[in-house]
Write a protein that holds these residues in place. Structure first.
Motif, PDB file in Angstrom:
ATOM      1  N   CYS A  59     121.737  99.397  92.649  1.00 21.57           N
ATOM      2  CA  CYS A  59     122.443 100.507  93.272  1.00 21.57           C
ATOM      3  C   CYS A  59     122.023 100.639  94.733  1.00 21.57           C
ATOM      4  O   CYS A  59     121.151  99.899  95.221  1.00 21.57           O
ATOM      5  N   VAL A  60     122.635 101.570  95.433  1.00 17.19           N
ATOM      6  CA  VAL A  60     122.286 101.856  96.831  1.00 17.19           C
ATOM      7  C   VAL A  60     121.872 103.326  96.930  1.00 17.19           C
ATOM      8  O   VAL A  60     122.306 104.168  96.139  1.00 17.19           O
ATOM      9  N   ILE A  61     121.013 103.619  97.891  1.00 15.83           N
ATOM     10  CA  ILE A  61     120.529 104.982  98.094  1.00 15.83           C
ATOM     11  C   ILE A  61     121.394 105.672  99.144  1.00 15.83           C
ATOM     12  O   ILE A  61     121.600 105.143 100.240  1.00 15.83           O
ATOM     13  N   ASP A  62     121.889 106.847  98.803  1.00 19.03           N
ATOM     14  CA  ASP A  62     122.673 107.637  99.746  1.00 19.03           C
ATOM     15  C   ASP A  62     121.732 108.226 100.793  1.00 19.03           C
ATOM     16  O   ASP A  62     120.770 108.931 100.460  1.00 19.03           O
ATOM     17  N   ASP A  63     121.989 107.927 102.069  1.00 24.63           N
ATOM     18  CA  ASP A  63     121.107 108.399 103.148  1.00 24.63           C
ATOM     19  C   ASP A  63     121.089 109.916 103.252  1.00 24.63           C
ATOM     20  O   ASP A  63     120.057 110.511 103.601  1.00 24.63           O
ATOM     21  N   ALA A  64     122.210 110.557 102.945  1.00 27.06           N
ATOM     22  CA  ALA A  64     122.301 112.005 103.122  1.00 27.06           C
ATOM     23  C   ALA A  64     121.586 112.767 102.002  1.00 27.06           C
ATOM     24  O   ALA A  64     120.839 113.708 102.246  1.00 27.06           O
ATOM     25  N   THR A  65     121.819 112.343 100.753  1.00 23.58           N
ATOM     26  CA  THR A  65     121.281 113.088  99.609  1.00 23.58           C
ATOM     27  C   THR A  65     120.128 112.394  98.907  1.00 23.58           C
ATOM     28  O   THR A  65     119.386 113.020  98.163  1.00 23.58           O
ATOM     29  N   GLY A  66     119.958 111.101  99.153  1.00 23.36           N
ATOM     30  CA  GLY A  66     118.905 110.353  98.463  1.00 23.36           C
ATOM     31  C   GLY A  66     119.260 109.983  97.038  1.00 23.36           C
ATOM     32  O   GLY A  66     118.416 109.465  96.302  1.00 23.36           O
ATOM     33  N   ALA A  67     120.500 110.239  96.641  1.00 19.82           N
ATOM     34  CA  ALA A  67     120.930 109.917  95.279  1.00 19.82           C
ATOM     35  C   ALA A  67     121.222 108.430  95.147  1.00 19.82           C
ATOM     36  O   ALA A  67     121.630 107.771  96.113  1.00 19.82           O
ATOM     37  N   GLU A  68     120.988 107.901  93.956  1.00 26.95           N
ATOM     38  CA  GLU A  68     121.260 106.493  93.672  1.00 26.95           C
ATOM     39  C   GLU A  68     122.718 106.358  93.234  1.00 26.95           C
ATOM     40  O   GLU A  68     123.144 106.970  92.259  1.00 26.95           O
ATOM     41  N   LYS A  69     123.481 105.536  93.989  1.00 25.46           N
ATOM     42  CA  LYS A  69     124.919 105.434  93.742  1.00 25.46           C
ATOM     43  C   LYS A  69     125.350 103.971  93.688  1.00 25.46           C
ATOM     44  O   LYS A  69     124.603 103.059  94.066  1.00 25.46           O
ATOM     45  N   MET A  70     126.603 103.775  93.261  1.00 22.34           N
ATOM     46  CA  MET A  70     127.186 102.431  93.211  1.00 22.34           C
ATOM     47  C   MET A  70     128.688 102.538  93.427  1.00 22.34           C
ATOM     48  O   MET A  70     129.321 103.494  92.976  1.00 22.34           O
ATOM     49  N   ASN A  71     129.231 101.551  94.139  1.00 21.31           N
ATOM     50  CA  ASN A  71     130.676 101.482  94.292  1.00 21.31           C
ATOM     51  C   ASN A  71     131.246 100.590  93.193  1.00 21.31           C
ATOM     52  O   ASN A  71     130.507 100.130  92.311  1.00 21.31           O
ATOM     53  N   TYR A  72     132.534 100.334  93.253  1.00 24.01           N
ATOM     54  CA  TYR A  72     133.150  99.587  92.154  1.00 24.01           C
ATOM     55  C   TYR A  72     132.669  98.135  92.120  1.00 24.01           C
ATOM     56  O   TYR A  72     132.514  97.552  91.036  1.00 24.01           O
ATOM     57  N   GLU A  73     132.406  97.545  93.287  1.00 24.93           N
ATOM     58  CA  GLU A  73     131.884  96.169  93.298  1.00 24.93           C
ATOM     59  C   GLU A  73     130.507  96.116  92.661  1.00 24.93           C
ATOM     60  O   GLU A  73     130.202  95.194  91.880  1.00 24.93           O
ATOM     61  N   ASP A  74     129.656  97.088  93.002  1.00 22.33           N
ATOM     62  CA  ASP A  74     128.343  97.153  92.352  1.00 22.33           C
ATOM     63  C   ASP A  74     128.496  97.360  90.856  1.00 22.33           C
ATOM     64  O   ASP A  74     127.748  96.788  90.043  1.00 22.33           O
ATOM     65  N   PHE A  75     129.447  98.185  90.492  1.00 19.99           N
ATOM     66  CA  PHE A  75     129.720  98.493  89.084  1.00 19.99           C
ATOM     67  C   PHE A  75     130.065  97.217  88.312  1.00 19.99           C
ATOM     68  O   PHE A  75     129.536  96.980  87.216  1.00 19.99           O
ATOM     69  N   CYS A  76     130.934  96.388  88.880  1.00 21.12           N
ATOM     70  CA  CYS A  76     131.314  95.130  88.234  1.00 21.12           C
ATOM     71  C   CYS A  76     130.140  94.150  88.181  1.00 21.12           C
ATOM     72  O   CYS A  76     129.945  93.437  87.183  1.00 21.12           O
ATOM     73  N   HIS A  77     129.342  94.136  89.259  1.00 21.96           N
ATOM     74  CA  HIS A  77     128.178  93.242  89.281  1.00 21.96           C
ATOM     75  C   HIS A  77     127.156  93.658  88.226  1.00 21.96           C
ATOM     76  O   HIS A  77     126.609  92.807  87.500  1.00 21.96           O
ATOM     77  N   ILE A  78     126.913  94.960  88.117  1.00 21.19           N
ATOM     78  CA  ILE A  78     125.972  95.461  87.105  1.00 21.19           C
ATOM     79  C   ILE A  78     126.485  95.151  85.706  1.00 21.19           C
ATOM     80  O   ILE A  78     125.700  94.837  84.788  1.00 21.19           O
ATOM     81  N   ALA A  79     127.799  95.233  85.529  1.00 19.53           N
ATOM     82  CA  ALA A  79     128.387  94.903  84.224  1.00 19.53           C
ATOM     83  C   ALA A  79     128.079  93.453  83.846  1.00 19.53           C
ATOM     84  O   ALA A  79     127.729  93.159  82.690  1.00 19.53           O
ATOM     85  N   SER A  80     128.175  92.548  84.812  1.00 20.69           N
ATOM     86  CA  SER A  80     127.874  91.139  84.540  1.00 20.69           C
ATOM     87  C   SER A  80     126.407  90.935  84.206  1.00 20.69           C
ATOM     88  O   SER A  80     126.054  90.208  83.273  1.00 20.69           O
ATOM     89  N   VAL A  81     125.537  91.600  84.983  1.00 17.04           N
ATOM     90  CA  VAL A  81     124.093  91.464  84.743  1.00 17.04           C
ATOM     91  C   VAL A  81     123.724  92.021  83.370  1.00 17.04           C
ATOM     92  O   VAL A  81     122.960  91.409  82.610  1.00 17.04           O
ATOM     93  N   CYS A  82     124.249  93.187  83.029  1.00 21.18           N
ATOM     94  CA  CYS A  82     123.947  93.797  81.732  1.00 21.18           C
ATOM     95  C   CYS A  82     124.477  92.950  80.583  1.00 21.18           C
ATOM     96  O   CYS A  82     123.830  92.836  79.534  1.00 21.18           O
ATOM     97  N   THR A  83     125.641  92.359  80.769  1.00 21.94           N
ATOM     98  CA  THR A  83     126.208  91.517  79.725  1.00 21.94           C
ATOM     99  C   THR A  83     125.325  90.303  79.471  1.00 21.94           C
ATOM    100  O   THR A  83     125.144  89.877  78.322  1.00 21.94           O
TER     101      THR A  83
END
Length: 477
Positions: free
Chosen positions: A121-145
């Protein structure tokens, strides 16, 4: 001698004409069934032929049913216990639930998914929250699979990504997504466990089946692990009753599994997973019906009211509930509407058993809910007409007024209270108040308390002072 006899028989046999095989009836029927015989022995052709025959039979029955115009069957008799169909049904159910259970993520899989989410994931500079866009989402899906297997793939669908709130960059937070996965797995596992206990497989649980489910959960709930063994059966009765109060409104004795899964009761029960009771305040434990503290409180309350120790409560004994602040007419109406008569008949034989007492407590502690307000409204509806008139309000509040004066409070006018109730409810018909009006006004619980409990009326009369007292400690902190 023997040779002569043999020659005679062979001579007679030679005189007979042996019919050709093609003329035999069973041969013609067999050839008609299997065709020319070129595919004889082929299992695939036999399977296709079987399907064709069954399809023809089905179409024939469907056509007859359409011509007859009969109502289709909606009731099927359940197989008898121990019969072959019953055994086949149980085996099929076991295999299906086992297959569904194997498709679930276990604790190690969930931990691995959380690590994958945090590492990619990536860290949001403004809030510090851990987030992901759709490309990250698809990449994580492949890694988890790759790490977990294909069973996690269904959580990474485009529709699931669109369920979550996105920021300006189109990213979603990983924590809500992970909590969604955990809750989905938890609810699916709960449904599998309940379905295993559903003996007749009708999608409903009876009281003993619900109690068995709760009994199986106790070792996994941190706050209930140290429960005394002698209290487990009583606890399961108390806990299961809340599910039936909210999920079985028609009191059929069985609760729908889907309703149980979607109810707040199951979520409240799962809150007991917290590792330490130190993390939970005494107030929160008392408010949680499923906590050990609350269950013991209910049990002690019933034992204290049951003066003659016969396992049920008479009207006189129930009048002592809540320090005797409930009105006489309300207690009478509770017995009229919600307490079954004794086998011997007569008013004196009717007493409130433990299950009815649990419903009574649940209704009074949840008057703001539709289920609790429905319970109380049946008692308020003195004539069973489905609505309250000004005369009903006057009759109900008369007992509250009497207890109010006996408590040393100021004199008040019943007509003013009646007008205030009408202003609070704002009924669609100005001459009567229905249950729908009470639910719509969002103050039905307050109105019910004013009519059945002098303490409830006192709380309404002093609501401004009570609100001020609640705000003062917050300002000091």
């Amino acid at each position: 001698m023997y040779s002569g006899s043999s020659d005679g028989e062979s001579h007679e046999a030679s005189q007979r004409k042996i019919p050709p095989a093609s003329s035999m009836l069973w041969v013609r029927n067999l050839r008609r069934f299997i065709g020319s015989g070129a595919g004889l022995g082929s299992e695939a052709l036999m399977e296709l032929e079987t399907k064709r025959i069954l399809l023809d039979i089905f179409k024939e029955k469907q056509q007859k049913s359409a011509e007859a115009g009969s109502i289709p069957s909606f009731y099927k008799k359940k197989p008898e216990e121990g019969s072959i169909s019953h055994r086949v049904h149980r085996l099929a159910k076991y295999r299906f639930l086992k297959k569904q259970s194997d498709l679930l993520l276990n604790a190690d899989d969930l931990d691995a998914m959380w690590i994958c989410l945090r590492e990619n994931c990536v860290i949001d500079d403004a809030t510090g929250a851990e987030k992901m866009n759709y490309e990250d989402f698809c990449h994580i899906a492949s890694v988890c699979t790759e790490q977990i297997g294909p069973k996690c793939r269904r959580f990474f669908s485009p529709s699931n990504f669109m369920k979550f709130e996105k920021d300006e960059s189109g990213r979603i937070a990983i924590l809500p997504f992970y909590l969604y996965v955990m809750r989905t797995v938890s609810l699916t596992q709960a449904r599998i466990d309940m379905s295993e206990l559903d003996e007749d497989s009708d999608g409903f649980l009876h009281s003993h089946e619900m109690e068995a489910y709760i009994r199986g959960l106790i070792p996994n709930l941190a706050q209930l692990r140290d429960m005394p063994a002698a209290f487990i059966q009583m606890y399961c009765r108390i806990a299961a009753r809340k599910f039936f109060f909210f999920c079985d409104p028609n009191r059929r004795g069985k609760a729908c599994i889907k309703k149980i899964l979607l109810s707040n009761c199951l979520q409240e029960l799962m809150e007991l997973h917290q590792e330490s009771e130190d993390e939970v305040t005494d107030t929160e434990q008392a408010e949680n019906w499923f906590s050990l503290t609350s269950a013991q409180r209910i049990c002690d309350m019933f034992l204290a009211l049951d003066k003659d120790m016969n396992g049920s409560l008479s009207k006189q004994e129930l009048r002592e509930y809540a320090d005797g602040t409930l009105t006489e007419i309300f207690i009478e109406r509770v017995f009229d509407e919600h307490v079954r008569r004794g086998k011997s008949g007569g008013g004196n034989s009717r007493e409130m058993d433990f299950e009815s007492f649990l419903d009574f407590v649940l209704a009074l502690e949840n008057k703001d809910t539709p289920e609790g307000l429905t319970y109380v409204f049946r008692c308020l509806d003195l004539n069973g007409r489905g609505y309250l008139t000004t005369a009903d309000i006057h009759s109900l509040f008369r007992d509250v007024h009497q207890k109010w004066i006996e408590g040393g409070n100021y004199e008040l006018c019943i007509d003013d209270v009646r007008d205030e109730i009408w202003d609070m409810v704002k009924p669609s018909d100005p001459l009567k108040i229905t249950l729908t009006d009470l639910l719509a006004c969002k103050q039905g619980g307050t109105v019910a308390s004013m009519l059945i409990d002098v303490r409830g009326f006192w709380a309404h009369d002093n609501r401004e002072n009570l609100l001020q007292e609640e705000e003062e400690p917050e300002e000091e902190q």
